[in-house]
Design an enzyme around this catalytic site. Structure first.
Site, PDB file in Angstrom:
ATOM      1  N   GLU A 134      -5.947   7.256  -4.428  1.00 49.50           N
ATOM      2  CA  GLU A 134      -4.641   7.576  -4.993  1.00 49.50           C
ATOM      3  C   GLU A 134      -3.898   8.539  -4.060  1.00 49.50           C
ATOM      4  O   GLU A 134      -4.516   9.390  -3.418  1.00 49.50           O
ATOM      5  CB  GLU A 134      -4.823   8.187  -6.384  1.00 49.50           C
ATOM      6  CG  GLU A 134      -3.589   8.856  -6.976  1.00 49.50           C
ATOM      7  CD  GLU A 134      -2.472   7.909  -7.380  1.00 49.50           C
ATOM      8  OE1 GLU A 134      -2.188   6.966  -6.624  1.00 49.50           O
ATOM      9  OE2 GLU A 134      -1.862   8.142  -8.448  1.00 49.50           O
ATOM     10  N   GLU A 135      -2.558   8.408  -4.013  1.00 50.30           N
ATOM     11  CA  GLU A 135      -1.714   9.213  -3.123  1.00 50.30           C
ATOM     12  C   GLU A 135      -2.234   9.101  -1.681  1.00 50.30           C
ATOM     13  O   GLU A 135      -2.524  10.091  -1.020  1.00 50.30           O
ATOM     14  CB  GLU A 135      -1.684  10.672  -3.575  1.00 50.30           C
ATOM     15  CG  GLU A 135      -1.112  10.882  -4.963  1.00 50.30           C
ATOM     16  CD  GLU A 135       0.388  10.609  -5.069  1.00 50.30           C
ATOM     17  OE1 GLU A 135       1.007  10.275  -4.043  1.00 50.30           O
ATOM     18  OE2 GLU A 135       0.919  10.703  -6.186  1.00 50.30           O
ATOM     19  N   LEU A 136      -2.328   7.876  -1.225  1.00 50.30           N
ATOM     20  CA  LEU A 136      -2.902   7.604   0.097  1.00 50.30           C
ATOM     21  C   LEU A 136      -2.155   8.327   1.214  1.00 50.30           C
ATOM     22  O   LEU A 136      -2.750   8.684   2.232  1.00 50.30           O
ATOM     23  CB  LEU A 136      -2.889   6.086   0.345  1.00 50.30           C
ATOM     24  CG  LEU A 136      -3.641   5.583   1.573  1.00 50.30           C
ATOM     25  CD1 LEU A 136      -5.132   5.836   1.440  1.00 50.30           C
ATOM     26  CD2 LEU A 136      -3.369   4.090   1.792  1.00 50.30           C
ATOM     27  N   SER A 168      -2.914   3.418  -3.521  1.00 51.70           N
ATOM     28  CA  SER A 168      -1.588   3.602  -4.110  1.00 51.70           C
ATOM     29  C   SER A 168      -0.914   4.825  -3.499  1.00 51.70           C
ATOM     30  O   SER A 168      -1.567   5.832  -3.221  1.00 51.70           O
ATOM     31  CB  SER A 168      -1.694   3.754  -5.625  1.00 51.70           C
ATOM     32  OG  SER A 168      -2.583   4.791  -5.975  1.00 51.70           O
TER      33      SER A 168
END
Length: 438
Positions: A134-136, A168
């Site tokens: 998440e928050e790549l 994401s």
């Protein structure tokens, strides 16, 4: 007896995402603007897939471990409750895990502060079948991500089972950021599916509130480029000037139909070769953020420079004058984390027993994003008085270094930027009070 649960998942996942979820690619990239529900979709799909395999485990990853609880951990909990399967799970926080009480498999959560540590991670029951980064865009490089990913994708799973990885993020503004160049290479790579979504793809009712849509339209009318980046996920570029100066609104006085509820200060202190500034900022009942006063001392060009003890007395006297002027004390006083080692900080404590709250700085681009986010809400004002002109001048002239703007590590021009830094520290330290963090 097997418990049957009837849930209408089609009422939770917008049709836009059907192509993503039904695709058989083992790597699925979901990027786009804020409010597109991509993280909600991933969490729902992960819970549903987890429940189909009694030996499957899920590993959910953020770049920094201390962001887990209020992001991915709560997101998976939300999906579990939405699917009405919470009775199957035990929620643990030390370390963060959500364990299936029936068989011991789990959702594991980890920061990637040290990718090498995850290479030796042991799963007690079953195997890791699903990964979610998440928050790549917070990660430093694809190599950092791939070091972790490869640790799990290389392991043998039972026949017919494969490791599926979700990624994401919201695209950074800078087209030269590693992730913007990386995702372009994945668009046509076998085994990869790349999807871009925005709030406009949320076609189901009762998901995005009217208040949220009104907020989006406010940003759209105030700063269209910021709207494109924040809500459409467009890579808009950095430009040269950092802030839109028209979003700093002048005031002759506090509006009669509004009033101050809290006072804050933001400070950037230098040594004898650099300026020291402190901003007095008011938050009003209607949510306006108003620069009330500015203290600014610049030693450059002065034959006799003030000692830290002199500046400490200046600040103490100035702060008292501000308290008297506005009839209240300060709710929070924020300063650069580096100032805790400066002589000024020691002088303030020695002379006046006073400590500032030292802000743990993040990357400069992220601190700038915070301010741009606040500006785009149309709530930033300043009293149009002589002492505040230095603030407006520096924010108007604040710009990216042209030599670095076409790189993945852009820098600001470090000249006459002290009020800009002080305002960034104030915003970073008060994101929740300013309605920028929930």
């Amino acid at each position: 007896m097997t418990k049957q649960i009837n849930v209408d998942v089609n009422a939770m996942i917008c049709p836009h995402f059907d192509s993503v979820l039904y695709d058989h690619s083992l790597n699925k990239v979901l990027k786009g603007g804020r409010g597109s529900t991509k993280s909600s979709v991933i969490s729902l799909q992960l819970v549903m897939d987890f429940l189909k395999d009694s030996n499957a485990n899920v590993l959910v990853l953020r770049k920094v471990a201390n962001t887990i609880e209020l992001s991915v951990y709560e997101q998976i909990k939300w999906a579990i409750y939405m699917l009405h399967v919470d009775s199957f799970f035990e929620f643990k926080k030390s370390p963060y895990r959500i364990v299936d009480k029936r068989n011991g498999t789990a959702f594991y959560f980890s920061g990637v502060d040290d990718p090498q540590k995850l290479k030796s991670m042991i799963i007690a029951k079953g195997y890791v079948r699903y990964l979610w980064f998440e928050e790549l865009a917070e990660f430093d490089s694809w190599q950092e991500v791939d070091t972790v990913r490869a640790s799990f994708t290389r392991k043998n799973l039972p026949p017919g089972a494969h490791v599926v990885t979700y990624y994401s993020y919201n695209p950074p503004k800078n087209p030269y950021d590693w992730i913007n160049e990386w995702v372009a290479s994945r668009q046509t790579m076998p085994g990869w599916f790349v999807d871009h979504s925005t709030y406009k793809d949320v076609t189901l009712p009762n998901i995005l509130s009217q208040d949220y849509l009104d907020e989006i339209n406010t940003v759209k009318s105030n700063d269209f480029d910021y709207y494109r980046w924040m809500y459409l996920g467009d890579v808009v570029g950095l430009g040269t000037n950092i802030y839109n100066a028209e979003l700093f609104h002048p005031l002759k006085a506090i509006p009669e139909d509004d009033d101050l509820v809290e006072l804050y200060t933001g400070q950037d202190s230098g040594q004898q070769v650099s300026a020291t500034t402190e901003l007095n900022i008011g938050l009003t009942r209607k949510g306006k953020v108003i620069l009330l006063n500015t203290y600014y001392y610049d030693p450059v060009g002065k034959a006799v420079k003030k000692a830290p003890s002199d500046i400490a007395k200046d600040l103490h006297d100035t702060e008292q004058r501000w308290r008297d002027q506005w009839g209240r004390g300060f709710y929070k006083q924020s300063a650069d984390s580096a100032t805790s080692d400066f002589a000024l900080d020691h002088e303030m404590y020695k002379q006046f027993n006073q400590r500032y709250h030292h802000v743990a700085k993040t990357e400069k681009t992220k601190m700038i994003d915070n301010v741009q986010n606040l500006l785009a809400t149309g709530r930033v004002y300043y009293l149009d008085i002589p002492e505040n002109q230095i603030f407006i001048e520096q924010h108007r002239d604040y710009r990216w270094d042209e030599k670095t703007v076409h790189s993945d590590n852009p820098k600001v021009v470090k000249e006459n930027d002290h009020t800009c830094d002080a305002f960034q520290y104030f915003v970073l330290d008060n994101l929740r009070d300013l309605g920028l963090k929930y």
